[in-house]
Scaffold this motif. Structure first.
Motif, PDB file in Angstrom:
ATOM      1  N   SER A  75       5.919   4.072 -19.644  1.00  0.00           N
ATOM      2  CA  SER A  75       6.629   3.793 -20.899  1.00  0.00           C
ATOM      3  C   SER A  75       5.672   3.313 -21.985  1.00  0.00           C
ATOM      4  N   GLN A  76       4.719   2.457 -21.615  1.00  0.00           N
ATOM      5  CA  GLN A  76       3.757   1.955 -22.600  1.00  0.00           C
ATOM      6  C   GLN A  76       2.802   3.047 -23.045  1.00  0.00           C
ATOM      7  N   TRP A  77       2.368   3.890 -22.112  1.00  0.00           N
ATOM      8  CA  TRP A  77       1.467   4.990 -22.457  1.00  0.00           C
ATOM      9  C   TRP A  77       2.151   5.944 -23.439  1.00  0.00           C
ATOM     10  N   GLU A  78       3.437   6.237 -23.195  1.00  0.00           N
ATOM     11  CA  GLU A  78       4.192   7.106 -24.102  1.00  0.00           C
ATOM     12  C   GLU A  78       4.276   6.500 -25.495  1.00  0.00           C
ATOM     13  N   GLU A  79       4.489   5.200 -25.551  1.00  0.00           N
ATOM     14  CA  GLU A  79       4.572   4.517 -26.849  1.00  0.00           C
ATOM     15  C   GLU A  79       3.246   4.614 -27.597  1.00  0.00           C
ATOM     16  N   GLU A  80       2.134   4.438 -26.870  1.00  0.00           N
ATOM     17  CA  GLU A  80       0.812   4.506 -27.500  1.00  0.00           C
ATOM     18  C   GLU A  80       0.500   5.915 -27.984  1.00  0.00           C
ATOM     19  N   LEU A  81       0.878   6.907 -27.186  1.00  0.00           N
ATOM     20  CA  LEU A  81       0.637   8.300 -27.594  1.00  0.00           C
ATOM     21  C   LEU A  81       1.418   8.638 -28.857  1.00  0.00           C
ATOM     22  N   GLU A  82       2.650   8.185 -28.921  1.00  0.00           N
ATOM     23  CA  GLU A  82       3.466   8.427 -30.117  1.00  0.00           C
ATOM     24  C   GLU A  82       2.855   7.743 -31.331  1.00  0.00           C
TER      25      GLU A  82
ATOM     26  N   VAL B 240      -0.307   7.074 -31.920  1.00  0.00           N
ATOM     27  CA  VAL B 240      -1.567   7.669 -32.359  1.00  0.00           C
ATOM     28  C   VAL B 240      -1.407   9.119 -32.812  1.00  0.00           C
ATOM     29  N   THR B 241      -0.286   9.743 -32.487  1.00  0.00           N
ATOM     30  CA  THR B 241      -0.095  11.159 -32.822  1.00  0.00           C
ATOM     31  C   THR B 241       0.003  11.377 -34.331  1.00  0.00           C
ATOM     32  N   ASP B 242       0.789  10.559 -35.019  1.00  0.00           N
ATOM     33  CA  ASP B 242       0.943  10.733 -36.473  1.00  0.00           C
ATOM     34  C   ASP B 242      -0.392  10.655 -37.212  1.00  0.00           C
ATOM     35  N   PRO B 243      -1.228   9.651 -36.957  1.00  0.00           N
ATOM     36  CA  PRO B 243      -2.508   9.581 -37.674  1.00  0.00           C
ATOM     37  C   PRO B 243      -3.398  10.806 -37.477  1.00  0.00           C
ATOM     38  N   ILE B 244      -3.472  11.354 -36.255  1.00  0.00           N
ATOM     39  CA  ILE B 244      -4.373  12.485 -36.047  1.00  0.00           C
ATOM     40  C   ILE B 244      -3.847  13.763 -36.696  1.00  0.00           C
TER      41      ILE B 244
ATOM     42  N   ILE C 287      -1.800  13.594 -39.550  1.00  0.00           N
ATOM     43  CA  ILE C 287      -1.770  13.343 -40.995  1.00  0.00           C
ATOM     44  C   ILE C 287      -3.177  13.311 -41.585  1.00  0.00           C
ATOM     45  N   ASP C 288      -4.103  12.646 -40.885  1.00  0.00           N
ATOM     46  CA  ASP C 288      -5.482  12.510 -41.389  1.00  0.00           C
ATOM     47  C   ASP C 288      -6.467  12.793 -40.260  1.00  0.00           C
ATOM     48  N   PRO C 289      -6.668  14.065 -39.897  1.00  0.00           N
ATOM     49  CA  PRO C 289      -7.522  14.407 -38.750  1.00  0.00           C
ATOM     50  C   PRO C 289      -9.005  14.104 -38.971  1.00  0.00           C
ATOM     51  N   VAL C 290      -9.405  13.806 -40.206  1.00  0.00           N
ATOM     52  CA  VAL C 290     -10.809  13.507 -40.478  1.00  0.00           C
ATOM     53  C   VAL C 290     -11.166  12.080 -40.053  1.00  0.00           C
ATOM     54  N   ASP C 291     -10.212  11.171 -40.160  1.00  0.00           N
ATOM     55  CA  ASP C 291     -10.477   9.770 -39.817  1.00  0.00           C
ATOM     56  C   ASP C 291     -10.745   9.639 -38.317  1.00  0.00           C
ATOM     57  N   GLN C 292     -11.824   8.916 -37.969  1.00  0.00           N
ATOM     58  CA  GLN C 292     -12.256   8.841 -36.573  1.00  0.00           C
ATOM     59  C   GLN C 292     -11.599   7.704 -35.789  1.00  0.00           C
ATOM     60  N   SER C 293     -11.001   6.727 -36.448  1.00  0.00           N
ATOM     61  CA  SER C 293     -10.455   5.561 -35.751  1.00  0.00           C
ATOM     62  C   SER C 293      -9.392   5.948 -34.731  1.00  0.00           C
ATOM     63  N   SER C 294      -8.470   6.798 -35.148  1.00  0.00           N
ATOM     64  CA  SER C 294      -7.384   7.183 -34.248  1.00  0.00           C
ATOM     65  C   SER C 294      -7.883   8.079 -33.118  1.00  0.00           C
ATOM     66  N   TRP C 295      -8.916   8.872 -33.380  1.00  0.00           N
ATOM     67  CA  TRP C 295      -9.468   9.728 -32.320  1.00  0.00           C
ATOM     68  C   TRP C 295     -10.136   8.886 -31.235  1.00  0.00           C
ATOM     69  N   ILE C 296     -10.836   7.838 -31.651  1.00  0.00           N
ATOM     70  CA  ILE C 296     -11.470   6.948 -30.669  1.00  0.00           C
ATOM     71  C   ILE C 296     -10.415   6.280 -29.797  1.00  0.00           C
ATOM     72  N   TYR C 297      -9.298   5.884 -30.412  1.00  0.00           N
ATOM     73  CA  TYR C 297      -8.213   5.267 -29.642  1.00  0.00           C
ATOM     74  C   TYR C 297      -7.592   6.271 -28.678  1.00  0.00           C
ATOM     75  N   LEU C 298      -7.410   7.497 -29.121  1.00  0.00           N
ATOM     76  CA  LEU C 298      -6.836   8.527 -28.249  1.00  0.00           C
ATOM     77  C   LEU C 298      -7.756   8.800 -27.064  1.00  0.00           C
TER      78      LEU C 298
END
Length: 372
Positions: A35-42, A44-48, A50-61
């Motif tokens: 359940s927590q993993w699903e919440e985290e994936l949801e 981080v999905t919008d940032p990647i 909406i703004d695929p150039v930003d690296q912060s969300s990719w590092i978290y993913l």
């Protein structure tokens, strides 16, 4: 929530991962409850998207699809005269952690040990004596599986395979999502997506027979989209290329490996061809011969039509079976020997070097037959 306010807040992503690790007493993202993993994936999905150039969300993913390491495995081994090559699936301090004994049960001391490359997975040992068989056991078992390996002198041995050849279900879901996203991205926006795809396969499915073609495509695209790191991606593509073709050809040949015309830029991963007696590296873009010392059985080496400018003959030290090196059509300007220790030079038994079309300014080679 700081992340919702600003997707680019690297500190907020980092703090969130640290908080989750503390709350669930974990280290890696895939250890989170469903359940927590699903919440985290949801999250981080919008940032990647909406703004695929930003690296912060990719590092978290990438943290979210990271896994706890499995037990260390010894993948390959070669015992040749007094030299021993060992290839592991993860970095270890092999010189401190292993014991070597002969078929009679006598300990065999190490006179020299070196790690080949930066990965910490490939080790080359020089032993004080030789024997027909060598037994390898760990000094301690806390970080090792029960290991009792016996290698026969002169015979390359595949000991085990990588822990997994398939992506876990959670990672498969993420990879499929990123492949769909990649189809809609411009070249300038695809760096984070490609890096994460390569990370997923390299981490969870490292067998070159399984993941090489995909990773080769992704690193090739990264060379075009991320010029600042082009050299790194070229090295990674070289490593995957060598690993894939070496594994494939080992199934077809006992002693010949052809790595010609693969756009290789270096010898990263050449340890995967450790079983070859005849190696063809012609028509690539190789400029440095570092790492050749792990090819203990090598008899002939074709390096023609590459980019070698300085030939350091110490790269051939310890290769007692090597008889012929073809360096034709390389822009060689200088031949040197950076190591002049008499004992090591005595181990070089090279008969001939072919140097068609050299541009030599200095020559420091004695006792060899050099042909032009």
């Amino acid at each position: 929530d700081k992340i919702v306010e600003n997707f680019s807040n690297y500190s907020a992503w980092h703090y969130r991962s640290k908080l989750l690790m503390k709350n669930y007493d974990i280290t890696f993202g895939l250890e989170l409850p469903d359940s927590q993993w699903e919440e985290e994936l949801e999250l981080v999905t919008d940032p990647i998207f909406i703004d695929p150039v930003d690296q912060s969300s990719w590092i978290y993913l990438q943290w979210l699809i990271s896994k706890s390491p499995s037990q260390m495995k010894l993948l390959e081994g070669l015992f040749a005269t007094q030299n021993l090559l060992l290839i592991f699936d993860k970095p270890i301090k092999a010189a401190d952690d292993l014991l070597f004994t002969s078929e009679n049960g006598d300990d065999i001391p190490i006179s020299f040990a070196t790690c080949i490359g930066r990965s910490g997975t490939t080790w080359l040992f020089t032993l004080t004596s030789s024997c027909d068989h060598i037994q390898i056991t760990p000094k301690r078992t806390d970080n090792y599986p029960e290991m009792n390996i016996v290698l026969r002198n002169g015979y390359p041995t595949r000991i085990s395979s990588h822990a997994s050849n398939a992506l876990p279900p959670r990672v498969t879901r993420v990879v499929n999502m990123l492949k769909e996203l990649l189809e809609d991205l411009d070249e300038k926006d695809e760096r984070g997506c490609l890096q994460t795809l390569a990370f997923a396969h390299g981490t969870h499915c490292p067998d070159p027979m399984t993941s090489a073609q995909l990773c080769l495509e992704w690193y090739h695209r990264l060379e075009r989209s991320d010029h600042l790191r082009r050299g790194y991606y070229r090295e990674m593509r070289t490593r995957w290329n060598i690993a894939h073709h070496s594994a494939q050809q080992r199934q077809e040949s006992q002693d010949t490996c052809n790595l010609s015309c693969l756009e290789l830029s270096c010898l990263q991963g050449i340890e995967h061809a450790y079983w070859a007696r005849h190696l063809n590296l012609s028509r690539n873009n190789i400029s440095s011969l570092i790492r050749l010392q792990c090819l203990l059985l090598l008899e002939t080496l074709d390096l023609s039509r590459n980019s070698v400018t300085v030939l350091d003959t110490s790269c051939f030290q310890g290769l007692t079976a090597l008889r012929l090196v073809d360096l034709s059509f390389n822009p060689i300007q200088e031949i040197i020997c950076s190591s002049c220790a008499p004992k090591k030079n005595a181990e070089i038994r090279l008969v001939a070097i072919s140097l068609s079309k050299p541009q030599i300014d200095a020559l420091a080679v004695s006792g060899w037959h050099v042909t032009e």
